[in-house]
Design a protein around this motif. Structure first.
Motif, PDB file in Angstrom:
ATOM      1  N   GLY A  72      31.278  54.564 -52.642  1.00  0.00           N
ATOM      2  CA  GLY A  72      30.149  55.341 -52.158  1.00  0.00           C
ATOM      3  C   GLY A  72      30.180  56.814 -52.509  1.00  0.00           C
ATOM      4  O   GLY A  72      31.245  57.413 -52.667  1.00  0.00           O
ATOM      5  N   MET A  73      28.982  57.381 -52.601  1.00  0.00           N
ATOM      6  CA  MET A  73      28.835  58.828 -52.710  1.00  0.00           C
ATOM      7  C   MET A  73      27.627  59.239 -51.867  1.00  0.00           C
ATOM      8  O   MET A  73      26.712  58.450 -51.648  1.00  0.00           O
ATOM      9  N   ALA A  74      27.674  60.470 -51.374  1.00  0.00           N
ATOM     10  CA  ALA A  74      26.624  60.959 -50.482  1.00  0.00           C
ATOM     11  C   ALA A  74      26.282  62.395 -50.858  1.00  0.00           C
ATOM     12  O   ALA A  74      27.145  63.276 -50.774  1.00  0.00           O
ATOM     13  N   PRO A  75      25.049  62.658 -51.262  1.00  0.00           N
ATOM     14  CA  PRO A  75      24.653  64.032 -51.592  1.00  0.00           C
ATOM     15  C   PRO A  75      24.137  64.782 -50.367  1.00  0.00           C
ATOM     16  O   PRO A  75      23.656  64.185 -49.403  1.00  0.00           O
ATOM     17  N   ASP A  76      24.251  66.095 -50.421  1.00  0.00           N
ATOM     18  CA  ASP A  76      23.444  66.971 -49.573  1.00  0.00           C
ATOM     19  C   ASP A  76      22.162  67.219 -50.355  1.00  0.00           C
ATOM     20  O   ASP A  76      22.177  67.876 -51.401  1.00  0.00           O
ATOM     21  N   LEU A  77      21.031  66.678 -49.896  1.00  0.00           N
ATOM     22  CA  LEU A  77      19.782  66.843 -50.613  1.00  0.00           C
ATOM     23  C   LEU A  77      19.397  68.324 -50.679  1.00  0.00           C
ATOM     24  O   LEU A  77      19.781  69.112 -49.808  1.00  0.00           O
ATOM     25  N   PRO A  78      18.646  68.732 -51.703  1.00  0.00           N
ATOM     26  CA  PRO A  78      18.241  70.144 -51.811  1.00  0.00           C
ATOM     27  C   PRO A  78      17.566  70.651 -50.537  1.00  0.00           C
ATOM     28  O   PRO A  78      16.651  70.034 -50.006  1.00  0.00           O
ATOM     29  N   GLY A  79      18.084  71.785 -50.037  1.00  0.00           N
ATOM     30  CA  GLY A  79      17.555  72.387 -48.822  1.00  0.00           C
ATOM     31  C   GLY A  79      18.301  71.986 -47.575  1.00  0.00           C
ATOM     32  O   GLY A  79      17.997  72.490 -46.482  1.00  0.00           O
ATOM     33  N   PHE A  80      19.310  71.108 -47.716  1.00  0.00           N
ATOM     34  CA  PHE A  80      20.052  70.621 -46.555  1.00  0.00           C
ATOM     35  C   PHE A  80      21.552  70.641 -46.853  1.00  0.00           C
ATOM     36  O   PHE A  80      21.971  70.651 -48.009  1.00  0.00           O
TER      37      PHE A  80
END
Length: 304
Positions: A72-80
């Motif tokens: 798994g990988m998990a991004p911090d979406l733009p703006g968060f």
């Protein structure tokens, strides 16, 4: 490799352990992406998408529980989280960011997870690019709901051009402890069930968010996007997208969710062509944080 927050170690609750972080250039911004530690390179890939006001840290426990099954990988979406804003931050724009990330990072269909607004992003993505998705797990997805609720009124206020910034500014003027307690009550079914270390990580993230200059705009963009999705005509709605998703789908709803009315679960299960349901009466809006073992068990069944 960047390092943030709590550390991994014996005796540290899963929800407070840290995943390694890196930066990936996507959509004109250096996206912070966390990778689940301990997952073998030959495991099938997975992507975790957080909701409005959330971050990659919302997936810590569930990702670690599944690290023998998926990579798994998990991004911090733009703006968060720790990713700056790079344009609009609505459902459609965030889906485009996730698609670009997947095209860059993986070469096979992924097991996609989405919570809240991240669930709406995941549905949009799965409808647009079914070739990218092996399965879809949606936890309290922000799908349009016909019933008016307190949360719907709050989103409407945020989405109003002049009122939204005023609402957020007044909220930020409140003492942090008061805002923290209100956030716990809104997001979790029973905050007392969380380990102190997990609560500490959650509090630290909220305090850090106060210092991010992009938070107001990203929050307003997200709220307006959710409201627009609820007003879209049937043929262009998220429900129309849901009906197109043919991969296996797991729907997770919490009986104590104050943001997404769990009564919508019946419609959701009927709309997705290949869906199963996990209903957790004692869970709130983030079942993957409150009851990660129960969600893990259902995900394993879905994948197998």
């Amino acid at each position: 490799m960047e390092s943030y927050g709590a550390v991994t170690g014996t005796g540290v609750p899963l929800g407070a352990q840290e995943w390694p972080a890196r930066r990936v250039p996507v959509a004109g911004v250096d996206l912070l992406v966390r990778d689940v530690p301990g997952a073998a390179a030959d495991l099938p890939p997975a992507l975790f998408v957080h909701g409005l006001g959330g971050s990659s840290l919302n997936w810590t426990a569930l990702g670690l529980l599944l690290n023998d099954t998926i990579r798994g990988m998990a991004p911090d979406l733009p703006g968060f989280g720790r990713t700056p804003l790079a344009g609009a931050a609505g459902i459609t724009e965030q889906a485009a960011v996730v698609i670009e990330l997947l095209d860059r990072e993986v070469d096979q269909p992924v097991h996609l997870f989405g919570n809240s607004m991240g669930g709406a992003v995941a549905v949009t993505l799965a409808a647009q690019r079914p070739d990218l998705i092996a399965s879809l797990t949606l936890i309290s997805p922000a799908l349009p709901h016909p019933r008016v609720s307190a949360s719907a009124a709050w989103f409407t206020a945020l989405a109003t051009p002049r009122l939204g910034p005023v609402v957020l500014e007044r909220s930020r003027r409140l003492p942090f402890d008061r805002r923290f307690r209100a956030s716990l009550a809104m997001v979790f079914g029973d905050p007392r069930s969380l380990a102190p270390e997990v609560l500490a990580v959650y509090e630290e993230e909220l305090r850090r968010r106060d210092t991010d200059p992009w938070v107001t705009r990203a929050t307003l963009d997200g709220a307006r996007s959710i409201l627009r999705s609820s007003l879209a005509p049937p043929r262009r709605s998220l429900w129309a997208d849901a009906a197109k998703v043919e991969c296996p789908v797991l729907l997770v709803y919490g009986g104590k969710d104050r943001l997404v009315d769990a009564r919508i679960r019946t419609k959701a299960q009927r709309t997705f062509p290949n869906a199963r349901l996990l209903y957790l009466p004692q869970s709130g809006h983030v079942a993957q944080m409150e009851h990660p073992e129960l969600v893990e068990r259902a995900v394993r069944q879905l994948i197998s």
